[in-house]
Design an enzyme around this catalytic site. Structure first.
Site, PDB file in Angstrom:
ATOM      1  N   LYS A 172       0.949  -1.120  -0.017  1.00  0.00           N
ATOM      2  CA  LYS A 172       0.031   0.027   0.192  1.00  0.00           C
ATOM      3  C   LYS A 172       0.866   1.396  -0.016  1.00  0.00           C
ATOM      4  O   LYS A 172       0.589   2.151  -0.831  1.00  0.00           O
ATOM      5  CB  LYS A 172      -0.980   0.079   1.144  1.00  0.00           C
ATOM      6  CG  LYS A 172      -1.808  -1.105   1.251  1.00  0.00           C
ATOM      7  CD  LYS A 172      -2.990  -0.732   2.459  1.00  0.00           C
ATOM      8  CE  LYS A 172      -2.384  -0.951   3.965  1.00  0.00           C
ATOM      9  NZ  LYS A 172      -1.821  -2.298   4.332  1.00  0.00           N
ATOM     10  N   ARG A 186      -9.476   0.758   8.742  1.00  0.00           N
ATOM     11  CA  ARG A 186      -9.034  -0.569   8.925  1.00  0.00           C
ATOM     12  C   ARG A 186     -10.229  -1.357   9.912  1.00  0.00           C
ATOM     13  O   ARG A 186      -9.856  -2.344  10.200  1.00  0.00           O
ATOM     14  CB  ARG A 186      -7.736  -0.281  10.068  1.00  0.00           C
ATOM     15  CG  ARG A 186      -6.420  -0.540   9.023  1.00  0.00           C
ATOM     16  CD  ARG A 186      -5.344  -0.622  10.103  1.00  0.00           C
ATOM     17  NE  ARG A 186      -3.991  -1.331   9.598  1.00  0.00           N
ATOM     18  CZ  ARG A 186      -3.034  -0.431   9.326  1.00  0.00           C
ATOM     19  NH1 ARG A 186      -3.217   0.744   9.205  1.00  0.00           N
ATOM     20  NH2 ARG A 186      -1.988  -1.142   8.834  1.00  0.00           N
ATOM     21  N   ARG A 211      12.202  -6.827   4.819  1.00  0.00           N
ATOM     22  CA  ARG A 211      11.514  -5.412   4.533  1.00  0.00           C
ATOM     23  C   ARG A 211      12.344  -4.419   5.363  1.00  0.00           C
ATOM     24  O   ARG A 211      12.764  -4.667   6.405  1.00  0.00           O
ATOM     25  CB  ARG A 211       9.991  -5.258   4.990  1.00  0.00           C
ATOM     26  CG  ARG A 211       9.604  -3.867   4.848  1.00  0.00           C
ATOM     27  CD  ARG A 211       8.099  -3.968   4.547  1.00  0.00           C
ATOM     28  NE  ARG A 211       7.394  -3.688   5.900  1.00  0.00           N
ATOM     29  CZ  ARG A 211       6.048  -2.998   5.786  1.00  0.00           C
ATOM     30  NH1 ARG A 211       5.564  -2.592   4.561  1.00  0.00           N
ATOM     31  NH2 ARG A 211       5.418  -2.939   7.037  1.00  0.00           N
ATOM     32  N   ARG A 226      11.360  -2.154  10.718  1.00  0.00           N
ATOM     33  CA  ARG A 226      10.163  -1.799  11.722  1.00  0.00           C
ATOM     34  C   ARG A 226      10.019  -2.735  12.999  1.00  0.00           C
ATOM     35  O   ARG A 226       9.942  -3.960  12.797  1.00  0.00           O
ATOM     36  CB  ARG A 226       8.776  -1.657  11.100  1.00  0.00           C
ATOM     37  CG  ARG A 226       8.575  -0.146  10.408  1.00  0.00           C
ATOM     38  CD  ARG A 226       7.385  -0.031   9.574  1.00  0.00           C
ATOM     39  NE  ARG A 226       6.167  -0.732  10.002  1.00  0.00           N
ATOM     40  CZ  ARG A 226       4.931  -0.500   9.697  1.00  0.00           C
ATOM     41  NH1 ARG A 226       4.884   0.295   8.459  1.00  0.00           N
ATOM     42  NH2 ARG A 226       3.880  -0.818  10.152  1.00  0.00           N
ATOM     43  N   ARG A 271      -0.797  -9.049  13.351  1.00  0.00           N
ATOM     44  CA  ARG A 271      -1.174  -7.951  12.454  1.00  0.00           C
ATOM     45  C   ARG A 271      -1.989  -8.647  11.362  1.00  0.00           C
ATOM     46  O   ARG A 271      -3.267  -8.217  11.021  1.00  0.00           O
ATOM     47  CB  ARG A 271      -0.108  -7.214  11.845  1.00  0.00           C
ATOM     48  CG  ARG A 271       0.627  -6.287  12.945  1.00  0.00           C
ATOM     49  CD  ARG A 271       1.791  -5.780  12.349  1.00  0.00           C
ATOM     50  NE  ARG A 271       1.759  -5.028  11.500  1.00  0.00           N
ATOM     51  CZ  ARG A 271       2.584  -4.477  10.468  1.00  0.00           C
ATOM     52  NH1 ARG A 271       3.834  -5.116  10.412  1.00  0.00           N
ATOM     53  NH2 ARG A 271       2.216  -3.246   9.374  1.00  0.00           N
TER      54      ARG A 271
HETATM   55  P1  AMP Z   1       0.851   0.879   8.962  1.00  0.00           P
HETATM   56  O1  AMP Z   1       2.186   1.666   8.806  1.00  0.00           O
HETATM   57  O2  AMP Z   1      -0.203   1.253   8.051  1.00  0.00           O
HETATM   58  O3  AMP Z   1       1.186  -0.681   8.728  1.00  0.00           O
HETATM   59  O4  AMP Z   1       0.399   1.098  10.241  1.00  0.00           O
HETATM   60  C1  AMP Z   1       1.209   0.804  11.278  1.00  0.00           C
HETATM   61  C2  AMP Z   1       0.436   0.787  12.724  1.00  0.00           C
HETATM   62  O5  AMP Z   1      -0.166   1.967  13.188  1.00  0.00           O
HETATM   63  C3  AMP Z   1      -0.547  -0.230  12.987  1.00  0.00           C
HETATM   64  O6  AMP Z   1      -0.130  -1.559  13.211  1.00  0.00           O
HETATM   65  C4  AMP Z   1      -1.485   0.166  14.016  1.00  0.00           C
HETATM   66  O7  AMP Z   1      -0.731   0.348  15.202  1.00  0.00           O
HETATM   67  C5  AMP Z   1      -1.444   1.832  13.676  1.00  0.00           C
HETATM   68  N1  AMP Z   1      -2.474   2.562  12.729  1.00  0.00           N
HETATM   69  C6  AMP Z   1      -2.361   2.715  11.500  1.00  0.00           C
HETATM   70  N2  AMP Z   1      -3.597   3.047  10.831  1.00  0.00           N
HETATM   71  C7  AMP Z   1      -4.483   2.701  11.743  1.00  0.00           C
HETATM   72  C8  AMP Z   1      -5.789   2.606  11.814  1.00  0.00           C
HETATM   73  N3  AMP Z   1      -6.504   2.963  10.486  1.00  0.00           N
HETATM   74  N4  AMP Z   1      -6.562   2.298  12.674  1.00  0.00           N
HETATM   75  C9  AMP Z   1      -5.703   1.713  13.806  1.00  0.00           C
HETATM   76  N5  AMP Z   1      -4.575   1.661  13.907  1.00  0.00           N
HETATM   77  C10 AMP Z   1      -3.717   2.135  12.616  1.00  0.00           C
END
Ligand code: AMP
Length: 224
Positions: A17, A92, A127, A160, A171
């Site tokens: 994404k 999400r 990654r 990360r 996740r």
């Molecule tokens: P990402 O970089 O999109 O994988 O997001 C990393 C982390 O940010 C996720 O594992 C959640 O802890 C938090 N996060 C990001 N977007 C959301 C969302 N829309 N709802 C809840 N938590 C989020």
């Protein structure tokens, strides 16, 4: 909110994404709204809420819908999004998806990045990310020009914390349980008009093929 062109990217962690979002931003006047970057900015501010967010993010657990709504509502006011928003990491949960219906915000294109869990688990091992820009590399499939550093800034790349295999599994479970129901929601909305178009991409392909397929499918929509 004034009418802008909105793209929502939906898919499990590691589906690509972030990379797709940055390419759309590079090739169009649209801007990317990455929820996790907005959350990181909140963490940097050093509030108690920031500490809670940081802890949840490190464990790969969802931040509460209320916090996400606050972050999204603040972000979409910004002038930078007048030419259109690419939502990366939002929605999400079903409640987050309903934000669009509740505020009458149209999703012009919902992009579904499809990929199997075992491919993701393999992919996440290699990654590497440049946190400030969101640029994502992979030690084998998409290596940086110079090992361990970002191509553009020359800054150090990171692993990360939430890309550790056990955290990735949790996740993915949350993705299946909480995020996937959005697909059925989008199909319902598609019929009632809030979601204008749905595009499916094979996230297991290399990025160049994913991009080509995205461009072709968008072109087909505009030809209709
Ligand atoms: P990402 O970089 O999109 O994988 O997001 C990393 C982390 O940010 C996720 O594992 C959640 O802890 C938090 N996060 C990001 N977007 C959301 C969302 N829309 N709802 C809840 N938590 C989020």
């Amino acid at each position: 909110m004034e009418k802008t062109f909105n793209i929502v990217l939906l898919g499990p962690p590691g589906a690509g994404k972030g990379t797709l979002a940055l390419e759309i931003e590079a090739q169009t006047p649209m801007s990317v709204l990455t929820t996790s970057n907005a959350l990181r900015a909140e963490v940097k501010a050093g509030s108690t809420l920031g500490d809670e967010i940081s802890d949840l993010m490190a464990k790969g657990k969802f931040v509460s819908d209320d916090v996400i709504f606050k972050v999204i509502e603040e972000s979409i006011q910004s002038d930078q999004f007048q030419e259109g928003i690419v939502f990366d990491g939002f929605p999400r949960t079903l409640a987050q998806a309903e934000f669009f219906t509740k505020h009458d915000i149209q999703i012009d294109i919902l992009v579904l990045l499809e990929i199997e869990d075992d491919v993701i688990i393999d992919r996440m091992q290699g990654r590497r990310v440049h946190i400030p820009s969101g640029r994502v590399y992979h030690v084998q499939n998409r290596p940086p020009k110079k090992e361990g550093v970002d191509d553009v800034t020359g800054e150090q790349l990171s692993v990360r914390e939430d890309d550790q295999p056990e955290v990735v599994k949790s996740r993915l479970e949350d993705y299946h349980r909480l995020t996937k129901p959005i697909i059925a929601w989008a199909e319902e909305q598609y019929q009632s008009g809030v979601v204008k178009n749905i595009i499916k991409l094979d996230g297991a392909q290399d990025f160049e093929s994913v991009w080509r397929s995205f461009v072709m499918q968008v072109a087909a929509l505009t030809d209709e």
